[in-house]
Design a protein around this motif. Structure first.
Motif, PDB file in Angstrom:
ATOM      1  N   LYS A  21       0.877  -1.186   0.003  1.00 26.98           N
ATOM      2  CA  LYS A  21       0.070  -0.107  -0.081  1.00 26.98           C
ATOM      3  C   LYS A  21       1.012   1.350  -0.089  1.00 26.98           C
ATOM      4  O   LYS A  21       2.100   1.246   0.250  1.00 26.98           O
ATOM      5  N   VAL A  22       0.189   2.549  -0.144  1.00 28.65           N
ATOM      6  CA  VAL A  22       1.010   3.770   0.111  1.00 28.65           C
ATOM      7  C   VAL A  22       0.289   4.738   0.941  1.00 28.65           C
ATOM      8  O   VAL A  22      -1.070   4.438   1.289  1.00 28.65           O
ATOM      9  N   ASP A  23       0.913   5.776   1.333  1.00 21.95           N
ATOM     10  CA  ASP A  23       0.390   6.892   2.158  1.00 21.95           C
ATOM     11  C   ASP A  23       0.805   8.063   1.163  1.00 21.95           C
ATOM     12  O   ASP A  23       1.747   8.102   0.597  1.00 21.95           O
ATOM     13  N   VAL A  24       0.164   9.139   1.481  1.00 26.45           N
ATOM     14  CA  VAL A  24       0.618  10.336   0.981  1.00 26.45           C
ATOM     15  C   VAL A  24       0.527  11.466   1.918  1.00 26.45           C
ATOM     16  O   VAL A  24      -0.275  11.734   2.811  1.00 26.45           O
ATOM     17  N   ARG A  25       1.889  12.174   1.804  1.00 28.38           N
ATOM     18  CA  ARG A  25       2.070  13.150   2.951  1.00 28.38           C
ATOM     19  C   ARG A  25       1.373  14.598   2.633  1.00 28.38           C
ATOM     20  O   ARG A  25       1.098  15.045   1.614  1.00 28.38           O
ATOM     21  N   SER A  26       0.984  15.503   3.550  1.00 24.20           N
ATOM     22  CA  SER A  26       0.605  16.887   3.794  1.00 24.20           C
ATOM     23  C   SER A  26       1.767  17.584   3.010  1.00 24.20           C
ATOM     24  O   SER A  26       2.802  17.675   2.950  1.00 24.20           O
ATOM     25  N   ASP A  27       1.004  18.806   2.517  1.00 16.84           N
ATOM     26  CA  ASP A  27       1.714  19.954   2.202  1.00 16.84           C
ATOM     27  C   ASP A  27       1.071  21.292   2.411  1.00 16.84           C
ATOM     28  O   ASP A  27      -0.094  21.380   2.485  1.00 16.84           O
ATOM     29  N   THR A  28       1.993  22.190   2.638  1.00 13.03           N
ATOM     30  CA  THR A  28       1.392  23.674   2.884  1.00 13.03           C
ATOM     31  C   THR A  28       1.844  24.726   1.872  1.00 13.03           C
ATOM     32  O   THR A  28       3.274  24.443   1.739  1.00 13.03           O
ATOM     33  N   GLN A  29       1.024  25.497   1.102  1.00 10.75           N
ATOM     34  CA  GLN A  29       1.282  26.652   0.307  1.00 10.75           C
ATOM     35  C   GLN A  29       0.763  27.995   0.560  1.00 10.75           C
ATOM     36  O   GLN A  29      -0.291  27.991   1.214  1.00 10.75           O
ATOM     37  N   LEU A  30       1.353  28.893  -0.043  1.00  7.08           N
ATOM     38  CA  LEU A  30       0.602  30.275  -0.242  1.00  7.08           C
ATOM     39  C   LEU A  30      -0.637  30.049  -0.878  1.00  7.08           C
ATOM     40  O   LEU A  30      -0.448  29.313  -1.976  1.00  7.08           O
ATOM     41  N   SER A  31      -1.610  30.841  -0.462  1.00 10.72           N
ATOM     42  CA  SER A  31      -2.888  30.675  -1.075  1.00 10.72           C
ATOM     43  C   SER A  31      -3.686  31.739  -0.976  1.00 10.72           C
ATOM     44  O   SER A  31      -3.111  33.047  -0.397  1.00 10.72           O
ATOM     45  N   GLY A  32      -4.781  32.054  -1.624  1.00  9.37           N
ATOM     46  CA  GLY A  32      -5.821  33.039  -1.433  1.00  9.37           C
ATOM     47  C   GLY A  32      -7.156  32.589  -1.950  1.00  9.37           C
ATOM     48  O   GLY A  32      -7.513  31.632  -1.906  1.00  9.37           O
TER      49      GLY A  32
END
Length: 225
Positions: free
Chosen positions: A57-68
């Motif tokens: 199986k697999v897992d997927v990590r989080s990410d944070t970005q500039l947004s609006g």
């Protein structure tokens, strides 16, 4: 007399602070915001098709970005909202039988969402909770495998195992709140969840189905035009 006047000024300031701020999110208002968004996938992974170890199986990590985002008030309560952000980059790691192999790939995502929103209370309210329902197109691109993926699938540096992720549509409910700072500026806090799944396909012919269903947290400072 001087002390009496000072107390009058204090009382007036307190009344102004306690009074609702006229942010006037009314029909025709355009709200523009900027801040940060985190996408945190709530992964439910299928098994990689043969030939592979059982329970791969697999897992997927989080990410944070500039947004609006941009919100247009159609009426005093109904709005159309379009979040905006820089592309997100998510690491894919092994899970299940291959939980110890670490990062096996990465992918960039650019979710495009359009919300229909309903904002509670009156346009001049200092705090306006809202709910929304949107449709998201999750665009995946620039997929890349790692040496660990090559080791699992028989790829080599000269002939690496390639991977691709299908872009998909998903439904996205939303809750949030807008808090007035003054008659123009506000803070916006939102949470939404996109129900979306994808299929990752390897150049070996194997594939794996993944429910991503990410939790999304957004914070921004906005201005009303």
């Amino acid at each position: 007399m001087k002390n009496t006047n000072q107390w009058r000024w204090v009382a007036g300031a307190l009344l102004l602070a306690a009074a609702p701020l006229a942010q006037s999110q009314s029909a025709g208002s355009l709200l523009v915001r900027g801040g940060f968004t985190q996408i945190s996938p709530d992964v439910s992974s299928g098994n990689l098709t043969a030939p592979s170890f059982a329970n791969t199986k697999v897992d997927v990590r989080s990410d944070t970005q500039l947004s609006g985002g941009i919100t247009y008030m159609l009426t005093d309560h109904w709005a159309v909202d379009v979040p905006l952000a820089l592309p997100f980059k998510h690491d894919t790691v092994g899970a299940g039988a291959i939980a110890g192999v670490g990062k096996i790939g990465e992918v960039k995502s650019l979710p495009v969402t359009v919300f229909a929103q309903y904002r509670f209370l009156e346009p001049q309210a200092k705090i306006r909770p809202y709910v929304g329902l949107g449709l998201t197109y999750a665009k995946f691109y620039k997929e890349r495998g790692t040496a660990a993926l090559n080791g699992l699938t028989g790829g080599t540096p000269a002939n690496p195992t390639l991977l691709s992720a299908e872009s998909k549509l998903g439904l996205t409910p939303q809750v949030g709140v807008s808090i007035a700072l003054n008659d123009r500026w506000f803070v916006d806090l939102a949470y939404y969840k996109t129900f979306v799944k994808t299929r990752n396909t390897l150049s070996t012919g194997q594939h794996i189905d993944i429910k991503l269903n990410p939790d999304v947290f957004a914070i921004g400072v906005g201005y009303r035009f």
